[in-house]
Write an enzyme that holds these catalytic residues in place. Structure first.
Site, PDB file in Angstrom:
ATOM      1  N   LYS A  89     -11.210  -5.256   8.841  1.00  0.00           N
ATOM      2  CA  LYS A  89     -11.097  -6.171   9.978  1.00  0.00           C
ATOM      3  C   LYS A  89     -11.252  -5.453  11.318  1.00  0.00           C
ATOM      4  CE  LYS A  89      -8.244  -9.478   7.443  1.00  0.00           C
ATOM      5  NZ  LYS A  89      -8.473  -8.840   6.139  1.00  0.00           N
ATOM      6  N   ILE A  99       0.836  -1.203   0.000  1.00  0.00           N
ATOM      7  CA  ILE A  99       0.000   0.000   0.000  1.00  0.00           C
ATOM      8  C   ILE A  99       0.868   1.249   0.000  1.00  0.00           C
ATOM      9  CG2 ILE A  99      -1.726   1.320   1.279  1.00  0.00           C
ATOM     10  CD1 ILE A  99      -2.879  -1.148   0.044  1.00  0.00           C
ATOM     11  N   LYS A 134      -6.300  -2.297  15.009  1.00  0.00           N
ATOM     12  CA  LYS A 134      -6.576  -1.236  14.046  1.00  0.00           C
ATOM     13  C   LYS A 134      -7.794  -0.411  14.474  1.00  0.00           C
ATOM     14  CE  LYS A 134      -4.641  -0.565  10.719  1.00  0.00           C
ATOM     15  NZ  LYS A 134      -3.451   0.328  10.500  1.00  0.00           N
ATOM     16  N   TYR A 194      15.489  -3.184   3.527  1.00  0.00           N
ATOM     17  CA  TYR A 194      15.396  -3.829   2.221  1.00  0.00           C
ATOM     18  C   TYR A 194      14.212  -3.293   1.421  1.00  0.00           C
ATOM     19  CZ  TYR A 194      14.911  -7.396  -1.382  1.00  0.00           C
ATOM     20  OH  TYR A 194      14.793  -8.041  -2.591  1.00  0.00           O
ATOM     21  N   LEU A 226      -5.784  -6.453  -4.101  1.00  0.00           N
ATOM     22  CA  LEU A 226      -5.272  -7.509  -4.975  1.00  0.00           C
ATOM     23  C   LEU A 226      -3.755  -7.458  -5.065  1.00  0.00           C
ATOM     24  CD1 LEU A 226      -7.852  -7.005  -7.830  1.00  0.00           C
ATOM     25  CD2 LEU A 226      -7.800  -8.916  -6.245  1.00  0.00           C
ATOM     26  N   GLY A 227      -3.126  -8.598  -4.808  1.00  0.00           N
ATOM     27  CA  GLY A 227      -1.687  -8.697  -5.010  1.00  0.00           C
ATOM     28  C   GLY A 227      -0.842  -8.151  -3.886  1.00  0.00           C
ATOM     29  N   ILE A 279      -4.389   4.599   7.422  1.00  0.00           N
ATOM     30  CA  ILE A 279      -4.900   3.504   6.606  1.00  0.00           C
ATOM     31  C   ILE A 279      -5.391   2.407   7.537  1.00  0.00           C
ATOM     32  CG2 ILE A 279      -4.397   1.899   4.737  1.00  0.00           C
ATOM     33  CD1 ILE A 279      -3.942   4.834   4.010  1.00  0.00           C
TER      34      ILE A 279
END
Length: 612
Positions: free
Chosen positions: A397, A280, A409, A304, A436-437, A393
């Protein structure tokens, strides 16, 4: 030199046509005298108009437009000079009409003839080589695809299919429209075609899904063209076709954004994004850069992840200065230093622990520390630094949470609401479902399982989830950040929920396999996992906004005293048993229905929760 010769030839032929190819001797001298100044004048105009910016090999409509403009200007100047200065020699009026027409024919025709010859020489041998393929669609995207594939040695387009009956029997760039898409199985069999390309970017996703399913049922490999975003960015060309992915089948309609408002909000400003190396956060960086901020600060605790982001952006050209900062949002000193140095106007907080099963056992205290205390530390530092807007963000859930991650959250949402004051930093929460992804998504997991030969593991035959593409989610996050006035929880329109088992079947089919090849097994719900997700809690209502994909949840909120009591409890939580933490968590998130096994002496939050 070519155009000078063409101009001389056109002037001569115009006189020949005027006198039926028998020019009287006195007009021969007039032709030569007038050519002595007409041709240099025309050459000067050709240079002035920029006729030679184009390349003959790529002659196209803009080149033709420049050519027409140059010839028209020169024709007007010739007439004006003859009328005003009356130079030596007589020029018939018909010559003044014929000359521009002949000039356009000679100069334009030679350019396009050269291009046709050059392309035939380079690509002519490729016209009937390569694998035969049918293109579905006969619109602008299909035309652009045909142009690109005409130079390809990999594909040979044997026909087009389109549902518009008026197109049937027509020809586009030398390729026939053979019939409707419903005729695909028969036409593909007749032409021995094994591949189809879906070139219908404007079609609704449901229609594209039906087309892909039709192709798959008949043993055809479905390919698609790049998205319009990729084409406009210049990263890809239309010819870079790819296999249809499950993301294409789950795709949604394009998001309408207030581009002018976002430009005003972001352009020339300093922005900070936490979790910038994640799925995101990194997409938020890409979307934000389109609006040309002065500086973008990418903060992440993973060295990384930031390195990968840096490598991606280093290959692109931006006017924006990009800073890559390693840091933990729980480190108040580090956060304060970063905010003090860069002074961002807008902060997007995407950093969080999000994996439900991992956070459910043995990592409960760490989940609360990172997602709740980290949010408070960053949010409080933003208030101190005078940040204009702070966008959290969140996740679906957080609604009636059955797991620790969702509860954490929800607490982060409530902290932002508790810190909201009448003036100062505006705290905005954006809540949406799966993307997605993303890292941790079922789609990469299913791909790996299919590549390994199966089986695909699904937790429950009826489990459903909302899905949204990462770019769409990030665009709506930015839109909410623009619209938010402080204290709101924006809920994104996630569309219809998708059954995970249907998703698995789609991925098997798109891989060219079936359920006899790849088995689907049910493993049972994991700790803290819901059968379905919700976007609104039972005690919440929503109100519409001017944007059709954004609504505002009217939810239970808290005050500053409640927030301070919560933080003290989280500090203490790292020292107690996880079962006790889960039991006490119920007192902070009333709608939490997690796995509770203990009956400890609970620490109750202050009685300050209210409905706003």
């Amino acid at each position: 030199m070519h155009d000078i010769v063409a101009a001389a030839l056109a002037w001569w032929v115009a006189f020949l046509l005027r006198f039926n190819f028998d020019i009287p001797p006195n007009f021969v001298q007039s032709m030569l005298d007038s050519a002595a100044w007409v041709i240099p004048l025309q050459a000067f105009v050709f240079l002035l108009v920029g006729l030679y910016k184009g390349v003959w090999r790529f002659a196209s409509l803009p080149d033709l437009q420049r050519l027409v403009r140059a010839i028209a200007i020169s024709a007007v100047l010739v007439v004006a000079i003859l009328f005003m200065f009356k130079p030596h020699g007589i020029v018939p009026r018909s010559v003044l009409i014929l000359d521009p027409m002949l000039l356009l024919l000679l100069m334009g025709g030679s350019r396009f003839a050269y291009r046709a010859w050059k392309e035939h020489r380079l690509y002519g041998s490729a016209q009937f080589s390569g694998k035969p393929v049918l293109v579905l669609g006969a619109g602008e995207a299909a035309i652009a695809l045909l142009k690109d594939l005409s130079k390809s040695r990999e594909w040979h387009v044997v026909g087009l299919l389109d549902d518009k009956k008026t197109m049937h029997g027509r020809e586009l760039l030398g390729v026939n429209v053979l019939g409707s898409i419903a005729q695909l199985p028969q036409i593909a069999a007749d032409l021995s075609v094994n591949h189809v390309i879906v070139a219908m970017p404007s079609a609704r996703h449901q229609r594209r899904r039906e087309i892909v399913e039709l192709a798959s049922r008949n043993g055809l490999t479905a390919l698609t063209v790049p998205s319009f975003d990729d084409l406009m960015s210049g990263h890809l060309s239309m010819a870079q076709i790819r296999p249809v992915e499950v993301e294409d089948l789950l795709g949604r309609e394009p998001v309408s954004l207030d581009g002018e408002g976002l430009q005003h909000l972001i352009e020339g400003q300093v922005l900070l994004i936490t979790g910038a190396g994640g799925s995101i956060g990194s997409e938020l960086c890409r979307q934000v850069l389109k609006y040309r901020p002065a500086c973008l600060v990418c903060l992440d605790q993973s060295e990384y992840a930031l390195y990968r982001l840096e490598q991606e952006f280093d290959n692109l050209e931006f006017d924006t200065r990009i800073e890559y900062v390693v840091g933990d949002v729980r480190n108040a000193r580090r956060v304060g230093q970063v905010l003090g140095r860069y002074m961002p106007k807008l902060v997007f907080h995407a950093a969080a622990y999000k994996h439900v099963p991992l956070m459910e056992n043995r990592n409960v205290a760490e989940s609360l520390s990172n997602n709740v205390s980290g949010t408070y530390t960053l949010a409080q530092a933003c208030k101190t630094a005078g940040v204009a807007k702070f966008v959290l963000i969140s996740t679906d859930k957080a609604v009636n949470p059955t797991n620790v991650m969702g509860a954490s959250k929800r607490l982060a949402e409530m902290i932002c609401q508790g810190l909201q004051e009448e003036s100062g930093t505006r705290f905005i929460v954006v809540r949406f479902g799966n993307v997605l992804g993303s890292s941790g998504s079922v789609i990469p997991k299913f791909r790996e399982q299919i590549a390994a030969g199966g089986p695909i593991t699904v937790t429950h035959p009826e489990i459903t989830r909302y899905f949204m593409s990462i770019p769409e989610a990030c665009q709506l996050v930015m839109q909410a950040g623009l619209m938010g006035g402080g204290g709101e929880i924006f809920v994104l329109d996630m569309g219809d929920p998708v059954r995970i088992v249907d998703l698995a079947r789609d991925m098997i089919r798109l891989s060219g396999l079936n359920e006899d090849d790849i088995q689907i097994v049910y493993s049972g719900l994991r700790p803290g996992e819901k059968l379905y997700e919700e976007l609104l809690a039972d005690d919440e209502l929503t109100v519409p906004t001017p944007h059709d994909k954004l609504r505002i949840a009217v939810a239970r909120s808290v005050d500053g005293a409640w927030v301070q009591a919560l933080l003290k409890w989280i500090d203490r939580a790292s020292l107690i048993d996880e079962a006790v933490i889960k039991q006490e968590l119920k007192m902070w998130v009333e709608e939490y229905a997690g796995d509770i096994h203990a009956n400890p002496s609970m620490v109750f939050p202050p009685e300050s929760s209210t409905i706003h």
